[in-house]
Design a protein around this motif. Structure first.
Motif, PDB file in Angstrom:
ATOM      1  N   VAL A  67       0.022   4.405  -1.542  1.00 38.79           N
ATOM      2  CA  VAL A  67      -1.342   4.465  -1.022  1.00 38.79           C
ATOM      3  C   VAL A  67      -1.806   5.919  -0.944  1.00 38.79           C
ATOM      4  O   VAL A  67      -2.944   6.248  -1.314  1.00 38.79           O
ATOM      5  CB  VAL A  67      -1.422   3.808   0.373  1.00 38.79           C
ATOM      6  N   ASN A  68      -0.920   6.792  -0.489  1.00 41.20           N
ATOM      7  CA  ASN A  68      -1.243   8.215  -0.392  1.00 41.20           C
ATOM      8  C   ASN A  68      -1.567   8.800  -1.770  1.00 41.20           C
ATOM      9  O   ASN A  68      -2.530   9.564  -1.933  1.00 41.20           O
ATOM     10  CB  ASN A  68      -0.081   8.959   0.247  1.00 41.20           C
ATOM     11  N   ALA A  93      -7.972  -0.273  -6.292  1.00 38.50           N
ATOM     12  CA  ALA A  93      -6.518  -0.112  -6.348  1.00 38.50           C
ATOM     13  C   ALA A  93      -5.950   0.197  -4.962  1.00 38.50           C
ATOM     14  O   ALA A  93      -4.891  -0.309  -4.584  1.00 38.50           O
ATOM     15  CB  ALA A  93      -6.148   1.004  -7.327  1.00 38.50           C
ATOM     16  N   ILE A  94      -6.672   1.009  -4.193  1.00 38.39           N
ATOM     17  CA  ILE A  94      -6.230   1.318  -2.826  1.00 38.39           C
ATOM     18  C   ILE A  94      -6.279   0.074  -1.955  1.00 38.39           C
ATOM     19  O   ILE A  94      -5.370  -0.191  -1.164  1.00 38.39           O
ATOM     20  CB  ILE A  94      -7.096   2.441  -2.235  1.00 38.39           C
ATOM     21  N   ARG A  95      -7.359  -0.717  -2.103  1.00 38.98           N
ATOM     22  CA  ARG A  95      -7.482  -1.939  -1.305  1.00 38.98           C
ATOM     23  C   ARG A  95      -6.322  -2.891  -1.577  1.00 38.98           C
ATOM     24  O   ARG A  95      -5.723  -3.444  -0.646  1.00 38.98           O
ATOM     25  CB  ARG A  95      -8.805  -2.636  -1.608  1.00 38.98           C
ATOM     26  N   ILE A 100      -0.663  -4.997   0.268  1.00 46.84           N
ATOM     27  CA  ILE A 100       0.788  -5.006   0.132  1.00 46.84           C
ATOM     28  C   ILE A 100       1.430  -4.263   1.301  1.00 46.84           C
ATOM     29  O   ILE A 100       2.447  -4.682   1.853  1.00 46.84           O
ATOM     30  CB  ILE A 100       1.208  -4.373  -1.205  1.00 46.84           C
ATOM     31  N   TYR A 101       0.818  -3.152   1.692  1.00 51.91           N
ATOM     32  CA  TYR A 101       1.376  -2.379   2.799  1.00 51.91           C
ATOM     33  C   TYR A 101       1.388  -3.205   4.090  1.00 51.91           C
ATOM     34  O   TYR A 101       2.367  -3.164   4.850  1.00 51.91           O
ATOM     35  CB  TYR A 101       0.589  -1.095   3.035  1.00 51.91           C
ATOM     36  N   THR A 102       0.311  -3.934   4.356  1.00 53.18           N
ATOM     37  CA  THR A 102       0.259  -4.744   5.570  1.00 53.18           C
ATOM     38  C   THR A 102       1.404  -5.747   5.596  1.00 53.18           C
ATOM     39  O   THR A 102       2.103  -5.901   6.613  1.00 53.18           O
ATOM     40  CB  THR A 102      -1.087  -5.486   5.663  1.00 53.18           C
ATOM     41  N   SER A 177       8.473  15.930  -1.721  1.00 53.17           N
ATOM     42  CA  SER A 177       9.710  15.168  -1.785  1.00 53.17           C
ATOM     43  C   SER A 177       9.495  13.669  -1.742  1.00 53.17           C
ATOM     44  O   SER A 177      10.444  12.917  -1.695  1.00 53.17           O
ATOM     45  CB  SER A 177      10.618  15.561  -0.614  1.00 53.17           C
ATOM     46  N   GLU A 178       8.252  13.196  -1.712  1.00 54.73           N
ATOM     47  CA  GLU A 178       8.000  11.759  -1.674  1.00 54.73           C
ATOM     48  C   GLU A 178       8.319  11.137  -3.033  1.00 54.73           C
ATOM     49  O   GLU A 178       7.781  11.531  -4.058  1.00 54.73           O
ATOM     50  CB  GLU A 178       6.543  11.481  -1.317  1.00 54.73           C
TER      51      GLU A 178
END
Length: 363
Positions: A67-68, A93-95, A100-102, A177-178
């Motif tokens: 997302v970031n 794409a962010i939405r 998925i994150y939720t 480092s992500e």
């Protein structure tokens, strides 16, 4: 009554007699609904924990990283004043990624022991709705479809013993480092090179004779480019396609090539590291040192990125990790350098290389 017996059946909970229905079918074990529910609660309370290998851990962190990345791309598109269609595609794409994150965040909470009631309260829905939306089977299917869309392996828990890339961030908030999906790293490198080149999405599309929408999807990681397109874009952006080779192979799930001459092996290793450097948006050597918490000094990072050193494996692995890469993608190239160098007849270092480390990681 059981066949061939004159004694009535007994309830497995209260031991009261059970009157069995005549005919075929599964025989009753409980005298009524109350006893059946008591037995179910007892089984749930005494269910053994899942083996450690089957337990799941944080899924949300990897999705939050994506997302970031997508949010930074949207900001870059805004700063470049790209066309509305591109901006809306990036927002969509962010939405999708936030959905998925939720699901991933809820699953993480459940594995930490939170009850559905607390999950429902946090999400402002009824407990029944929370179970229906984010049950483990449904989340597993969502993560699999998400991985297929990204052309990547489904997100899995690494476990605390392996650590995570975010543990390597310094107090300044460096995000080099992500670790993101391989397809995302390839897209990040291409997008960074495109920004540095000064070309707009439309100009790239006209040069490649592809649509602006398709180029935008390639640069956002929604579409995997062919190797020919990667070469075309890299050369147009003023970069060496070899620097993106390992990123391309990782994104497509390919394995490293076989043994090569020492000079070629060293060049391939350095090119792979520089590809990760572009994907990380060209962090300074000092920033890399901070992200690695001193495992890689700024001088070591500078010498590797300029092609002068092949460091010991622990230093190279820390450098790769600080750049957001996966050390196991790079280790075959590092091993190929040592195999080629140790097996060659001429023990002298190739021209331009001042040091080749020989210390490998334990195990």
């Amino acid at each position: 009554m059981k066949a061939g017996s004159s004694h009535p059946d007994r309830c497995a909970v209260c031991s009261d007699p059970i009157v069995q229905n005549a005919g075929v079918g599964r025989r009753r074990r409980y005298c009524g609904t109350a006893c059946r529910r008591r037995a179910q609660r007892h089984r749930q309370a005494h269910r053994p924990p899942a083996p450690a290998a089957e337990q799941q851990g944080p899924l949300g962190r990897a999705v939050a990283t994506e997302v970031n990345r997508l949010a930074r791309q949207l900001l870059d598109s805004e700063l470049r004043a790209e066309e509305l269609g591109t901006l809306l595609e990036r927002a969509e794409a962010i939405r999708r990624e936030l959905e998925i994150y939720t699901a991933a965040a809820v699953q993480d909470a459940r594995y930490r022991g939170e009850k559905w009631e607390s999950v429902a309260k946090a999400a402002h829905v009824a407990p029944e709705t929370a179970r229906a939306r984010w049950g483990p089977e449904r989340v597993a299917r969502m993560m699999l479809l998400h991985a297929n869309d990204k052309r990547a392996a489904p997100v899995r828990w690494r476990g605390p013993q392996q650590g995570t890339s975010s543990d390597r961030q310094d107090a300044a908030g460096d995000d080099t480092s992500e670790v993101s999906f391989p397809a995302g790293q390839l897209a990040s490198a291409l997008a960074h090179l495109q920004v540095n080149s000064g070309m707009t999405i439309r100009e790239v599309a006209e040069f490649t004779m592809l649509s602006p929408s398709f180029i935008s999807r390639v640069l956002s990681g929604d579409r995997l480019p062919t190797w020919d397109l990667v070469c075309t874009l890299a050369e147009r952006f003023g970069s060496d396609p070899a620097e993106l080779r390992v990123l391309f192979e990782a994104a497509h799930g390919m394995t490293a090539q076989g043994r090569r001459p020492a000079t070629a092996a060293i060049a391939q290793l350095h090119a792979a590291v520089r590809g990760l450097y572009w994907a990380a948006k060209s962090p300074s050597p000092e920033r890399i040192e901070r992200a690695s918490k001193g495992t890689v000094t700024a001088g070591e990072a500078r010498r590797v990125l300029t092609g002068h050193d092949v460091p010991d494996w622990d230093v190279l692995a820390a450098l790769v990790h600080a750049l957001g890469g996966r050390p196991f993608d790079i280790k075959p190239l590092w091993e190929a350098v040592h195999y080629s160098f140790l097996m060659c007849d001429d023990p002298r270092l190739p021209e331009g290389v001042s040091h080749i480390g020989t210390k490998s990681a334990a195990g």
